[in-house]
Design an enzyme around this catalytic site. Structure first.
Site, PDB file in Angstrom:
ATOM      1  N   GLU A 149       0.413  -1.274   0.222  1.00 15.95           N
ATOM      2  CA  GLU A 149      -0.231  -0.323  -0.268  1.00 15.95           C
ATOM      3  C   GLU A 149       0.942   1.309  -0.341  1.00 15.95           C
ATOM      4  O   GLU A 149       1.644   1.813   0.665  1.00 15.95           O
ATOM      5  CB  GLU A 149      -0.846   0.062   1.384  1.00 15.95           C
ATOM      6  N   ASP A 171      -3.638  11.069   8.758  1.00 18.00           N
ATOM      7  CA  ASP A 171      -2.291  10.436   9.266  1.00 18.00           C
ATOM      8  C   ASP A 171      -1.573  10.470   9.813  1.00 18.00           C
ATOM      9  O   ASP A 171      -2.066  12.139  11.024  1.00 18.00           O
ATOM     10  CB  ASP A 171      -1.485  10.866   8.199  1.00 18.00           C
TER      11      ASP A 171
END
Length: 262
Positions: A51, A62
């Site tokens: 990924e 994130d």
């Protein structure tokens, strides 16, 4: 779910008596060439599906470690087209399917059909799209069906039953099952909500449910694979690359992979 390279890789892991290990790294960190070598390193040290995240200026999902890496990649001059350069370089060297984890705005700006065509031409397997839902993804669904790319949507503990039905219906490869609400990063204790969410997805006939966000060691990988089809690890790998380069990354991948045996 339709047949897919990602689903095939997960099935192959299951045939070997283990759950799938999905490894995330940001593209362009610490530079483009090293990020390509890092992806190859993961593929050669136990990762079943790659990924890769093109850096984005506003990464809403994130945590700090990944944010710092993506900011460094952007500062180093990463451009959207570098995504396809990197994917092609990686897929020419490894058999592991390569997914791109991207926020939706860059895809829209590039052109959905053009993005799908260029990703397929580079050998990519599909997209993970954290900030678009199936009901808003008609153009992407059409483009991915035309090009044979996987569509991986996110399911969260807060998702309604109706939303989960849509996600299961329109996802291929696997459903990205978010273990905790909030940003990515390591968690000392994975949320029990992940187990409940996977059970809800199973009730809806999910092909593969892979759990991400907060998995940082082999013990947590094993815990997740007790009920899920795959474990997704990002922050621990990015930290290993940051602190010790490719050698440290390889060791971390092997360590995490040890948790996949069932």
């Amino acid at each position: 779910m339709t047949d897919s390279r990602v689903a095939t890789a997960i099935a192959a892991a299951h045939t070997e008596g283990r759950g799938a290990f999905i490894g995330y790294l940001p593209l362009g960190y610490p530079d483009l060439d090293t990020s390509i070598e890092a992806a190859v390193t993961l593929a050669e040290n136990g990762v079943d599906v790659l990924e890769l995240g093109p850096p984005y200026s506003d990464p809403v999902m994130d945590g700090t470690v990944i944010q710092e890496a993506t900011q460094a990649a952007l500062a180093g001059g990463f451009r959207l087209r570098d995504t396809f350069t990197a994917v092609k370089a990686i897929t020419q060297r490894v058999e592991v399917p390569v997914l791109v984890m991207t926020y939706w705005n860059p895809v829209m700006q590039y052109g959905v059909d053009r993005y799908a065509d260029d990703l397929a031409a580079a050998g990519g397997a599909g997209l993970i799209t954290p900030d678009i839902t199936p009901d808003a993804a008609e153009e992407w669904i059409a483009a991915s069906m035309r090009t044979g790319l996987d569509r991986i949507f996110l399911a969260a503990p807060t998702s309604t039953d109706e939303r989960l039905d849509l996600i299961v219906e329109h996802s291929t490869g696997f459903v990205y099952t978010v273990s905790t609400m909030g940003i990515t990063g390591e968690r000392a204790q994975l949320d029990a909500a992940a187990r409940t969410l996977v059970a809800r997805l199973r009730e809806r006939g999910v092909g593969n449910a892979c759990v991400g966000i907060g998995i940082s060691n082999a013990e947590q990988v094993a815990g997740v694979l007790d009920y899920a089809d795959g474990a997704i690890v990002g922050t621990a790998l990015v930290r290993a690359l940051r602190d010790g380069g490719l050698e440290s990354l390889a060791a971390e991948a092997r360590s995490l992979s040890a948790g996949t045996a069932r």
